[in-house]
Design an enzyme around this catalytic site. Structure first.
Site, mmCIF file in Angstrom:
data_model
loop_
_atom_site.group_PDB
_atom_site.id
_atom_site.type_symbol
_atom_site.label_atom_id
_atom_site.label_comp_id
_atom_site.label_asym_id
_atom_site.label_seq_id
_atom_site.Cartn_x
_atom_site.Cartn_y
_atom_site.Cartn_z
ATOM 1 C CD GLU A 1 -1.567 4.760 3.214
ATOM 2 O OE1 GLU A 1 -2.587 5.461 3.177
ATOM 3 O OE2 GLU A 1 -1.457 3.689 2.567
ATOM 4 C CB CYS B 1 -1.792 1.797 5.951
ATOM 5 S SG CYS B 1 -1.463 0.947 4.388
ATOM 6 C CB CYS C 1 -6.376 0.038 4.946
ATOM 7 S SG CYS C 1 -4.722 -0.690 4.966
ATOM 8 C CG HIS D 1 -1.956 -1.037 1.223
ATOM 9 N ND1 HIS D 1 -3.078 -0.959 2.010
ATOM 10 C CD2 HIS D 1 -2.080 -2.185 0.506
ATOM 11 C CE1 HIS D 1 -3.844 -2.008 1.797
ATOM 12 N NE2 HIS D 1 -3.253 -2.777 0.878
#
Length: 155
Positions: free
Chosen positions: A54, A85, A82, A52
């Protein structure tokens, strides 16, 4: 200044989505008013469900600084992180999190984390992922070894 960094995260997200490199998410990490790392979602291109934006940015910032602790830095994300993250942001010890779009915006685009939030709140026996602790006598041994090791690096 926050808006400038958020705009860069949004730009990374839009570029990433437009080039088909992954999901529409971007993140930047800032220290002392300077972007030290950037990340975009690479789940599909890297075949990595943890890639992801991040996480990608955190990994890049840690490599750049040569440490696993990002105290003194802030993360700017194109969208509310999310659960995975958000956990990584806490583990990285970032000073602050700023985000633009909300989880409801992500859900409208097909990225709905509601299921995860609901699952985490359930007792293990009620989760959709079969989860069972098997308590072995030697289960605590790695922790004992860790505590005895004179060169351990606490985090």
């Amino acid at each position: 200044m926050h808006e400038e960094f958020l705009r860069r995260a949004i730009q990374l997200a839009a570029e990433n989505a437009g080039q088909g490199r992954g999901g529409p998410f971007g993140a930047v990490i800032v220290m002392n008013g300077e972007i030290i790392a950037e990340g975009a979602n690479h789940v599909t291109t890297d075949l990595d469900p943890t890639a992801h934006a991040e996480i990608v940015a955190i990994r890049a910032a840690c490599r750049r600084l040569g440490r696993f602790d990002l105290r003194g830095a802030a993360i700017y994300s194109s969208c509310e992180p999310c659960p995975m993250c958000l956990g990584a942001i806490y583990w990285a010890r970032l000073d602050a999190l700023y985000y633009a779009a909300g989880r409801e915006d992500a859900a409208q685009a097909g990225f709905d984390d509601r299921f995860l939030y609901e699952q985490f709140a359930l007792d293990e026996q009620k989760r959709s992922l079969p989860t069972r602790r098997i308590a072995l006598p030697e289960a605590a041994e790695p922790f004992a070894v860790w505590l005895r090791h004179p060169g351990r690096v606490p985090y």
